[in-house]
Design a protein around this motif. Structure first.
Motif, PDB file in Angstrom:
ATOM      1  N   TYR A  43     -77.581-113.873  15.750  1.00 42.37           N
ATOM      2  CA  TYR A  43     -78.528-113.589  14.667  1.00 42.37           C
ATOM      3  C   TYR A  43     -77.842-112.800  13.556  1.00 42.37           C
ATOM      4  CZ  TYR A  43     -82.381-111.422  12.125  1.00 42.37           C
ATOM      5  OH  TYR A  43     -83.220-110.969  11.132  1.00 42.37           O
ATOM      6  N   ASP A  44     -77.089-111.786  13.917  1.00 43.30           N
ATOM      7  CA  ASP A  44     -76.429-110.940  12.920  1.00 43.30           C
ATOM      8  C   ASP A  44     -75.425-111.744  12.092  1.00 43.30           C
ATOM      9  OD1 ASP A  44     -77.849-108.764  13.876  1.00 43.30           O
ATOM     10  OD2 ASP A  44     -76.249-108.125  15.237  1.00 43.30           O
ATOM     11  N   GLU A  45     -74.670-112.590  12.776  1.00 40.73           N
ATOM     12  CA  GLU A  45     -73.645-113.372  12.079  1.00 40.73           C
ATOM     13  C   GLU A  45     -74.269-114.378  11.111  1.00 40.73           C
ATOM     14  OE1 GLU A  45     -69.578-115.846  13.271  1.00 40.73           O
ATOM     15  OE2 GLU A  45     -70.573-114.574  14.771  1.00 40.73           O
ATOM     16  N   VAL A  46     -75.356-115.019  11.552  1.00 40.45           N
ATOM     17  CA  VAL A  46     -76.046-115.976  10.672  1.00 40.45           C
ATOM     18  C   VAL A  46     -76.632-115.256   9.460  1.00 40.45           C
ATOM     19  CG1 VAL A  46     -78.015-117.560  10.505  1.00 40.45           C
ATOM     20  CG2 VAL A  46     -76.550-117.602  12.530  1.00 40.45           C
ATOM     21  N   LYS A  47     -77.253-114.113   9.716  1.00 34.81           N
ATOM     22  CA  LYS A  47     -77.848-113.321   8.634  1.00 34.81           C
ATOM     23  C   LYS A  47     -76.790-112.911   7.622  1.00 34.81           C
ATOM     24  CE  LYS A  47     -81.933-111.484   7.549  1.00 34.81           C
ATOM     25  NZ  LYS A  47     -83.152-112.306   7.402  1.00 34.81           N
ATOM     26  N   ASN A  48     -75.634-112.477   8.122  1.00 33.19           N
ATOM     27  CA  ASN A  48     -74.550-112.044   7.249  1.00 33.19           C
ATOM     28  C   ASN A  48     -73.954-113.196   6.443  1.00 33.19           C
ATOM     29  OD1 ASN A  48     -74.780-109.381   8.098  1.00 33.19           O
ATOM     30  ND2 ASN A  48     -73.246-109.591   9.705  1.00 33.19           N
ATOM     31  N   ALA A  49     -74.141-114.423   6.948  1.00 35.52           N
ATOM     32  CA  ALA A  49     -73.645-115.602   6.231  1.00 35.52           C
ATOM     33  C   ALA A  49     -74.613-116.067   5.147  1.00 35.52           C
ATOM     34  CB  ALA A  49     -73.383-116.739   7.220  1.00 35.52           C
ATOM     35  N   GLY A  50     -75.729-115.353   4.996  1.00 39.48           N
ATOM     36  CA  GLY A  50     -76.691-115.703   3.961  1.00 39.48           C
ATOM     37  C   GLY A  50     -77.550-116.906   4.296  1.00 39.48           C
ATOM     38  N   ILE A  51     -77.713-117.184   5.588  1.00 45.65           N
ATOM     39  CA  ILE A  51     -78.507-118.323   6.044  1.00 45.65           C
ATOM     40  C   ILE A  51     -79.875-117.814   6.488  1.00 45.65           C
ATOM     41  CG2 ILE A  51     -78.633-120.217   7.709  1.00 45.65           C
ATOM     42  CD1 ILE A  51     -75.522-119.950   7.932  1.00 45.65           C
ATOM     43  N   ASP A  52     -80.932-118.529   6.118  1.00 45.54           N
ATOM     44  CA  ASP A  52     -82.298-118.142   6.485  1.00 45.54           C
ATOM     45  C   ASP A  52     -82.489-118.280   7.994  1.00 45.54           C
ATOM     46  OD1 ASP A  52     -84.955-117.503   6.468  1.00 45.54           O
ATOM     47  OD2 ASP A  52     -85.638-119.354   5.489  1.00 45.54           O
ATOM     48  N   ILE A  53     -82.815-117.185   8.655  1.00 40.29           N
ATOM     49  CA  ILE A  53     -82.995-117.199  10.106  1.00 40.29           C
ATOM     50  C   ILE A  53     -84.112-116.249  10.502  1.00 40.29           C
ATOM     51  CG2 ILE A  53     -81.175-115.446  10.432  1.00 40.29           C
ATOM     52  CD1 ILE A  53     -80.580-116.799  13.167  1.00 40.29           C
ATOM     53  N   ASP A  54     -84.906-116.667  11.485  1.00 37.57           N
ATOM     54  CA  ASP A  54     -85.945-115.826  12.069  1.00 37.57           C
ATOM     55  C   ASP A  54     -85.801-115.862  13.590  1.00 37.57           C
ATOM     56  OD1 ASP A  54     -87.225-114.883   9.813  1.00 37.57           O
ATOM     57  OD2 ASP A  54     -88.581-116.601   9.689  1.00 37.57           O
TER      58      ASP A  54
END
Length: 375
Positions: A43-54
């Motif tokens: 989750y953290d890595e996806v968030k840091n990549a600027g990708i929409d994630i919930d």
């Protein structure tokens, strides 16, 4: 076009890297969101990549309360495609598909689903079975590499419903890593690795990764080559078994288990030769990650690896499980060290030309368009 991706969120291997590299480029072509079922490094890595994630938390793998929540999101936000990755997401997708009408459900097959849970008996019996039951409910399949197409067809899937997609890597992104001495000094004295050729294998410590093959090859190589050491990076259930092998062969000063590696580029920067010794793979990301640093690679002839590595031209291949052949390929490089640099540069060039994240995203977008047109 709006696409909802589902993935467990506990992934640490190729599926995690695939979806991050894919969605970081695909978000420029479609409107997408990732839903995972737990908080953590993914989750953290996806968030840091600027990708929409919930995150829609699951209390356990069998907690189906998430199905209604995802269904409401799909209806409210109007997603056109539901795209699942991995056994847990496939299981949720099977139940979700009963509620969502007139929208295609896609799953990406990242690995041989008969081998995914082989290290834990009850998981192999229960989760492998449930995953195959779930897979049969999907409308379309994406095979990561050509090697899995026949595997998917064995489920009774029409070949027209299977699409090919290779893993891709974002070669344009900035790569950071620790200096070699700073990294290695955490694990051993400088005298152990100084002036040595370092052969590395970065993978999860699972049976399918063939690390026993790697250690057996090392046992042969060190007999005539004192100036080489072998590093294994990763964690997993086979650690004790592998350490016992190292002890049995008396390789404690030659083969080192480093444990979990948080930044793969720290590892790849420190080694000279990258080895993939797996019994089964689709298209391992560790090759692409290593080629970003122009590392030479020797790999077992698995999955779609031969689509990138041309034996004797930009690297070496060996037959699955053949540790004697692997040892000979390592010795060839040790005796012709200029090949290490030459193969590394050639492999990196081919990877950048044919296996970029941009190419992967464009191919995925074209697959989505073909599927939408069929509805």
């Amino acid at each position: 076009m709006k696409v909802l991706h589902l993935i467990s969120g506990g992934d640490t291997g190729g599926a995690k890297t695939h979806i991050i590299n894919l969605c970081s480029k695909l978000k420029n072509l479609v409107k997408l969101k990732i839903i995972c079922f737990m908080y953590g490094p993914f989750y953290d890595e996806v968030k840091n990549a600027g990708i929409d994630i919930d995150v829609i938390p699951q209390r356990s793998r069998f907690d189906l309360s998430v199905v209604d929540k995802i269904y409401q999101m799909i209806e409210h936000e109007g997603y056109d495609i539901i795209h699942c990755h991995g056994a847990r997401a496939n299981f949720i997708g099977m139940f979700l598909k009963r509620k969502v009408k007139n929208r295609p459900f896609i799953t990406t097959i990242h690995s041989d689903f008969d081998l995914d849970f082989q290290d834990v008996f009850y998981k192999r019996i229960i989760f492998s079975y449930l995953n195959k039951v779930s897979l049969k409910r999907f409308d379309y399949f994406i095979s990561v590499g050509s090697a899995l197409i026949d595997k998917i067809k064995s489920l009774g899937v029409d070949e027209k419903k299977i699409f090919l997609l290779y893993n891709g890597f974002d070669f344009a992104k900035e790569i950071s890593f620790e200096e070699k001495d700073a990294f290695l000094s955490r694990y051993m004295d400088k005298s152990v690795y100084q002036s040595k050729t370092i052969v590395g294998n970065l993978s999860r410590l699972y049976k399918v990764k063939g690390l026993d093959v790697f250690i057996k090859a090392a046992n042969l190589v060190v007999k005539d080559n004192p100036n080489v050491i072998f590093l294994i990076g990763g964690s997993g259930p086979q650690r004790e078994y592998l350490q016992n092998m190292i002890n049995e062969f008396k390789l404690n000063d030659k083969v080192f288990l480093l444990g979990n590696i948080r930044n793969p580029y720290d590892f790849f920067n420190a080694i000279d030769i990258n080895v993939i010794s797996s019994y089964s793979e689709t298209f391992p990301y560790s090759i692409l990650e290593a080629t970003a640093l122009e590392k030479c690679c020797i790999s077992s002839k698995v999955g779609s690896v031969p689509d990138l590595i041309e034996d004797g031209e930009n690297g070496f291949l060996f037959e699955v499980g053949d540790y004697k052949e692997l040892s000979k390929k390592i010795e060839t490089l040790l005796n012709n060290k200029e090949l290490i640099t030459t193969f590394g540069k050639r492999l990196s060039q081919k990877a950048k030309e044919k296996f970029s994240a941009e190419n992967m995203a464009k191919m995925q977008f074209e697959i989505y368009k073909k599927i939408i047109q069929k509805i």
